[in-house]
Design an enzyme around this catalytic site. Sequence first.
Site, PDB file in Angstrom:
ATOM      1  N   SER A 139       1.565  -7.025  41.371  1.00 49.03           N
ATOM      2  CA  SER A 139       0.677  -7.990  42.040  1.00 49.03           C
ATOM      3  C   SER A 139       1.420  -8.839  43.065  1.00 49.03           C
ATOM      4  O   SER A 139       2.594  -9.169  42.879  1.00 49.03           O
ATOM      5  CB  SER A 139       0.016  -8.901  41.006  1.00 49.03           C
ATOM      6  N   GLY A 144      -1.307 -17.344  36.835  1.00 49.97           N
ATOM      7  CA  GLY A 144      -1.672 -18.650  36.296  1.00 49.97           C
ATOM      8  C   GLY A 144      -1.613 -19.791  37.292  1.00 49.97           C
ATOM      9  O   GLY A 144      -1.403 -20.936  36.913  1.00 49.97           O
ATOM     10  N   SER A 145      -1.824 -19.485  38.579  1.00 47.17           N
ATOM     11  CA  SER A 145      -1.726 -20.532  39.600  1.00 47.17           C
ATOM     12  C   SER A 145      -3.077 -20.854  40.228  1.00 47.17           C
ATOM     13  O   SER A 145      -3.159 -21.592  41.204  1.00 47.17           O
ATOM     14  CB  SER A 145      -0.745 -20.101  40.691  1.00 47.17           C
ATOM     15  N   GLY A 146      -4.160 -20.259  39.690  1.00 45.12           N
ATOM     16  CA  GLY A 146      -5.492 -20.546  40.214  1.00 45.12           C
ATOM     17  C   GLY A 146      -5.922 -19.648  41.352  1.00 45.12           C
ATOM     18  O   GLY A 146      -6.908 -19.938  42.026  1.00 45.12           O
ATOM     19  N   GLY A 148      -6.775 -16.427  40.947  1.00 43.69           N
ATOM     20  CA  GLY A 148      -7.610 -15.335  40.445  1.00 43.69           C
ATOM     21  C   GLY A 148      -6.855 -14.067  40.085  1.00 43.69           C
ATOM     22  O   GLY A 148      -7.398 -12.969  40.179  1.00 43.69           O
ATOM     23  N   SER A 149      -5.607 -14.211  39.632  1.00 45.14           N
ATOM     24  CA  SER A 149      -4.799 -13.031  39.320  1.00 45.14           C
ATOM     25  C   SER A 149      -5.389 -12.223  38.161  1.00 45.14           C
ATOM     26  O   SER A 149      -5.345 -10.987  38.172  1.00 45.14           O
ATOM     27  CB  SER A 149      -3.359 -13.430  38.993  1.00 45.14           C
ATOM     28  N   GLU A 196     -12.616 -10.581  31.780  1.00 47.24           N
ATOM     29  CA  GLU A 196     -12.413 -12.009  32.034  1.00 47.24           C
ATOM     30  C   GLU A 196     -12.833 -12.860  30.831  1.00 47.24           C
ATOM     31  O   GLU A 196     -12.237 -13.897  30.550  1.00 47.24           O
ATOM     32  CB  GLU A 196     -13.214 -12.432  33.271  1.00 47.24           C
ATOM     33  N   ASP A 207     -14.586 -15.577  40.070  1.00 46.21           N
ATOM     34  CA  ASP A 207     -13.332 -14.897  40.406  1.00 46.21           C
ATOM     35  C   ASP A 207     -13.508 -13.385  40.509  1.00 46.21           C
ATOM     36  O   ASP A 207     -13.070 -12.752  41.480  1.00 46.21           O
ATOM     37  CB  ASP A 207     -12.257 -15.215  39.365  1.00 46.21           C
TER      38      ASP A 207
END
Length: 387
Positions: A139, A144-146, A148-149, A196, A207
């Site tokens: 990726s 975890g940074s917002g 949408g991973s 999700e 997302d």
Amino acid sequence: MTEVRARSPGKIILSGEHAVVHGATAVAAAIDLYTHVSFRPDCSLPSDHSDRSVNLELQDMDLVLSWPLSRLKKSLGDSFTASSSPVSCTEERMKSIAILVEEQAIPEAKISLSSGISAFLHLYTSIHGYKPGKVVVSSDLPLGSGLGSSASFCVSLVAALLASSDVIVIDKSKNGWNTLCNYDLELVNKWAYEGEKILHGKPSGVDNTVSTFGSMIQFRLGELTHIRSSAPLRMLVTNTKVGRNTKALVASVSERASRHQDAMAAVFNAVDSISKELSAIIQSDAADDRSVTAREEKIEELMEMNQGLLQCMGVSHASIETVLRTTLRYKLASKLTGAGGGGCVLTLLPTLLSSSVIDKVIAELESCGFQCLKTEVGGKGLEICFS
């Protein structure tokens, strides 16, 4: 069988985070940073079928996991068959999957990946059944940074599995990346949402929708409207690398809203107006440099206003304020994106901004220990190819 590759974008919230929970409109957009999934089914016929397995390689995490088919069948039940229609993960099945993940003895430093691995096992066995194969994941998106991973991972994985199982039909003779028809995109989106749910409990669905369809969406109380930008939009995404607890931040905004009902209602109403105006500006025509600049100046003002309102909600952070001060020195507008409390910050990069200025901004931000990613906003969604 041919290897299937799929990629889907991450996302940013351009306006409306937190306020959307309280009935305001929000705008989200795809960015040109992707999660890549390749799937190669194992079509060999060994004499001992029990030796065959399902394998998952998380390249960025330097993690390789493997489950013998016999173990999956024993844990999840022989009677479970693959389905082309989305299947929710029951509580009982989730418990069995959790045991299968625990048996992998994942290092403590990487234990946060467990829910994603659980989603993988549910989606793989639900779509592809108890058939051997190898999935490789990489990726462009920080985890975890917002951005949408997790949704990007679920969308790419589902698409690769469905294409391999011929549930969605693609011209395998065509070179390069294929896009899907709306019907197939809807199917992928519904499957990805099931993944999700394993990762986030009660996700909004925004997302995975952005990751599947790309472009931009306006959303409010579960109603999604696809919108399209009339001109390219460039953003610098700065990852502060400060972790945050999204649930706790959402709860703190709700608590503030209950303590100051009238004031916070006015804040949420203002955010709603900003999102609606932003959506209209994004879709408006910009015929020449002057109108493009005017359009971008309006977007910058709305971003600054939205950031001020997010500060009113109490979700900013010292690291976010550092990014804001730094970019303001270069007369650039920024706002947090997502939950706040750390995470990522967006900075609009105007069309006529020189690359030397961008390089200086990035150098200054990176000297603070932040990670900077240049992105195009509102681009392509899910794509698949065969190799």
